[in-house]
Write an enzyme that holds these catalytic residues in place. Structure first.
Site, PDB file in Angstrom:
ATOM      1  N   LYS A 174      13.719  -0.456  -5.776  1.00  0.00           N
ATOM      2  CA  LYS A 174      12.346  -0.537  -6.291  1.00  0.00           C
ATOM      3  C   LYS A 174      12.321  -0.421  -7.812  1.00  0.00           C
ATOM      4  O   LYS A 174      11.559  -1.122  -8.491  1.00  0.00           O
ATOM      5  CB  LYS A 174      11.494   0.556  -5.639  1.00  0.00           C
ATOM      6  CG  LYS A 174      11.322   0.332  -4.129  1.00  0.00           C
ATOM      7  CD  LYS A 174      10.799   1.579  -3.424  1.00  0.00           C
ATOM      8  CE  LYS A 174      10.623   1.364  -1.933  1.00  0.00           C
ATOM      9  NZ  LYS A 174      10.430   2.626  -1.185  1.00  0.00           N
TER      10      LYS A 174
ATOM     11  N   ILE B 275       0.433   0.650  -2.686  1.00  0.00           N
ATOM     12  CA  ILE B 275      -0.068   0.782  -4.073  1.00  0.00           C
ATOM     13  C   ILE B 275       0.089  -0.572  -4.775  1.00  0.00           C
ATOM     14  O   ILE B 275       1.187  -1.123  -4.783  1.00  0.00           O
ATOM     15  CB  ILE B 275       0.742   1.842  -4.864  1.00  0.00           C
ATOM     16  CG1 ILE B 275       0.805   3.180  -4.122  1.00  0.00           C
ATOM     17  CG2 ILE B 275       0.178   2.022  -6.262  1.00  0.00           C
ATOM     18  CD1 ILE B 275       1.772   4.189  -4.751  1.00  0.00           C
TER      19      ILE B 275
ATOM     20  N   ASP C 273      17.282   3.026  -1.888  1.00  0.00           N
ATOM     21  CA  ASP C 273      15.946   2.437  -1.732  1.00  0.00           C
ATOM     22  C   ASP C 273      15.162   2.545  -3.051  1.00  0.00           C
ATOM     23  O   ASP C 273      14.549   1.575  -3.499  1.00  0.00           O
ATOM     24  CB  ASP C 273      15.215   3.171  -0.597  1.00  0.00           C
ATOM     25  CG  ASP C 273      13.783   2.709  -0.424  1.00  0.00           C
ATOM     26  OD1 ASP C 273      13.582   1.613   0.125  1.00  0.00           O
ATOM     27  OD2 ASP C 273      12.862   3.435  -0.859  1.00  0.00           O
TER      28      ASP C 273
ATOM     29  N   GLY D 230       4.824   0.604  -1.355  1.00  0.00           N
ATOM     30  CA  GLY D 230       4.040   0.334  -0.137  1.00  0.00           C
ATOM     31  C   GLY D 230       2.708  -0.325  -0.464  1.00  0.00           C
ATOM     32  O   GLY D 230       2.664  -1.440  -0.981  1.00  0.00           O
TER      33      GLY D 230
ATOM     34  N   GLU E 247       4.438  -7.804  -3.567  1.00  0.00           N
ATOM     35  CA  GLU E 247       3.700  -6.563  -3.846  1.00  0.00           C
ATOM     36  C   GLU E 247       4.138  -5.407  -2.937  1.00  0.00           C
ATOM     37  O   GLU E 247       4.236  -4.259  -3.372  1.00  0.00           O
ATOM     38  CB  GLU E 247       2.193  -6.818  -3.680  1.00  0.00           C
ATOM     39  CG  GLU E 247       1.301  -5.646  -3.983  1.00  0.00           C
ATOM     40  CD  GLU E 247       1.418  -5.174  -5.426  1.00  0.00           C
ATOM     41  OE1 GLU E 247       2.069  -4.131  -5.629  1.00  0.00           O
ATOM     42  OE2 GLU E 247       0.883  -5.812  -6.337  1.00  0.00           O
TER      43      GLU E 247
ATOM     44  N   THR F 171       6.471  -2.935  13.093  1.00  0.00           N
ATOM     45  CA  THR F 171       5.352  -2.069  12.714  1.00  0.00           C
ATOM     46  C   THR F 171       4.538  -2.685  11.576  1.00  0.00           C
ATOM     47  O   THR F 171       3.305  -2.795  11.660  1.00  0.00           O
ATOM     48  CB  THR F 171       5.903  -0.697  12.273  1.00  0.00           C
ATOM     49  OG1 THR F 171       6.786  -0.251  13.295  1.00  0.00           O
ATOM     50  CG2 THR F 171       4.808   0.317  12.074  1.00  0.00           C
ATOM     51  N   VAL F 172       5.226  -3.104  10.506  1.00  0.00           N
ATOM     52  CA  VAL F 172       4.495  -3.632   9.347  1.00  0.00           C
ATOM     53  C   VAL F 172       3.850  -4.987   9.677  1.00  0.00           C
ATOM     54  O   VAL F 172       2.690  -5.233   9.320  1.00  0.00           O
ATOM     55  CB  VAL F 172       5.441  -3.741   8.120  1.00  0.00           C
ATOM     56  CG1 VAL F 172       4.768  -4.502   6.986  1.00  0.00           C
ATOM     57  CG2 VAL F 172       5.863  -2.353   7.653  1.00  0.00           C
TER      58      VAL F 172
END
Ligand code: HSE
Length: 443
Positions: A206, A137, A202, A135, A130, A14-15
């Site tokens: 981050k 931002i 998760d 995501g 990044e 998807t990404v």
């Protein structure tokens, strides 16, 4: 204009599909910014994911990851494999071959970033990440470059959209955790195995990255205190509402006299704060720094096009920096590699916060007095206290307490004493509370 930069993508799901779509759709605009074109010439995937329409005729598809990382024509490898074992191996191999790497893999950076950046530094290549936090931002760039003048005091972020969606729905629909999780899975927000999202893993990945670039410390995922949202009950969501708060799953990192706090957990946040009103799957990161004061970064924390947007920003950065001397590029972790400091990480028992406590007690004379005595014996000052009327037929009442700031081990001691009281029906529910104001850092 120079020849286009050639990119190989590991993982065209998807990404990856979103990234190629945006690269093609905005090719001219991107080339105007980068100074040359950026094209995906190779991709490694079982099959093409064409959810986002893009031209595939010029992309060479392969199933062999090593074919891409060893390919002599590729300048940049985009790593979208997820997981850490193969992703680490392929990233190090690409670096060894002198290729730059762009990754969205937060687990990879949080757990193996120190090793990867050292290898990249040695080889004079860039590893950009990044898309690993927030995501789409541009939070890495904001902290690393936009706030370069500042001493950062703390950061608090809604950095897991799945948890934020579940907590938002629990409040709006007065539903319980399990029902909303099932809905999130049905909508495709939560994965079949939602452990990493709902248990805070998760968010901890981050937060590890945010703390490192905010304070100039090595990546230390294993030192993050981690609590997810699985124990949040609908009544806590309701009481928070009544008291003027929202429960948010936050990643918090603070510079204190004792060292750096690194923690992810559900948190009471005053409902008048902008960040308390970030709902659904959106992400937001609030930062307090000495020169700027507070700044808030809000946007889509996941999704093909937003994540593709962050990946392409990295591709543009790498492209622009190709001709620069590798010693004079923006450092991977914001601070020069030889200027990282090994500040201690504060154990969770030593952090300072305010607390929400919910007790379930027999409705009999003296229980509340005993509870307040225990708190005062432990030097815990009460900000608010409510005893709810017993629900008809029930023998117990709920007592809800908000405390002032206290060291966590002190509240734990008090909770233990309260739980030993005659008349306590259940374990005490404890949720940390943060005002997220400028005074948050006076300890
Ligand atoms: N699973 C993540 C979340 C999105 O729920 O926010 C990707 O980082």
């Amino acid at each position: 204009m120079l020849n286009p930069i050639k990119v190989g993508i590991l993982g065209l799901g998807t990404v990856g599909g979103g990234t190629v779509h945006v690269l093609q759709q905005n090719a001219k605009e991107i080339a105007r910014r980068a100074g040359r074109g950026i094209i995906v010439t190779h991709a490694c995937a079982k099959e093409l994911n064409n959810t986002y329409s893009y031209q595939t005729d010029k992309i060479v598809l392969t199933k062999e990851l090593s074919e891409l990382v060893n390919h002599p024509e590729l300048d940049i490898i985009v790593e979208l494999l997820g997981g850490t074992a193969i992703a680490r191996e392929m990233t190090l191999q690409a670096i060894a071959n002198g290729k730059h790497v762009v990754t969205a893999n937060k687990a990879l950076i949080a757990k193996h970033g120190n090793e990867i950046f050292a290898a990249a530094q040695e080889k004079g290549v860039m590893v950009a990440f990044e898309a690993a936090v927030g995501g789409g931002i541009p939070i890495i760039k904001a902290i690393r470059e936009g706030l370069a003048a500042n001493k950062i005091k703390w950061a608090a972020g809604i950095i897991n959209g799945t948890s934020n969606f579940i907590l938002s729905e629990m409040r709006e629909k007065k539903s319980d955790f399990a029902d909303v999780l099932a809905e999130a899975q049905r909508l495709g927000y939560a994965e079949k195995d939602p452990t990493f999202d709902i248990e805070g893993v998760d968010a901890a990945h981050k937060l590890t990255i945010i703390a490192s670039i905010a304070f100039g410390i090595p990546l230390q995922f294993d030192k993050v205190y981690m609590e997810g949202i699985t124990n949040i009950a609908p009544e806590d969501v309701q009481y928070a509402n009544e008291l003027g708060y929202r429960i948010k799953h936050l990643g918090i990192t603070k510079r204190t006299k004792k060292g750096i706090e690194l923690r992810v957990h559900p948190t009471f946040v005053p409902n008048k704060r902008l960040i308390a009103n970030v709902e659904g799957v959106m992400n937001a990161i609030l930062i307090e720094s000495d020169a700027l004061g507070q700044s808030l970064y809000y946007g889509a924390g996941a999704g093909a096009l937003p994540t593709g947007s962050a990946i392409i920003a990295d591709l543009v950065d790498v492209t622009r920096a190709l001709t620069t001397d590798s010693d004079h590029r923006v450092p991977h972790l914001a601070f020069q590699a030889d200027a990282l400091s090994d500040l201690p990480i504060v154990p969770i028992e030593e952090i300072e916060a305010s607390y929400y406590l919910r007790l379930s007690a027999q409705d009999k004379l003296g229980v509340l007095a005993h509870v307040t005595n225990i708190l005062s014996e432990n030097a815990i000052s009460i900000e608010a206290i409510i005893q709810k009327e017993p629900i008809s037929g029930a023998e117990h009442v709920s007592i809800v307490i908000l405390t002032h700031q206290v060291v966590e081990k002190q509240i734990n001691k008090a909770i233990q004493a309260i739980e030993n009281l005659d008349g306590l029906m259940e374990k005490v529910i404890r949720i940390r509370l943060e005002m997220l104001n400028t005074e948050m850092l006076q300890n």
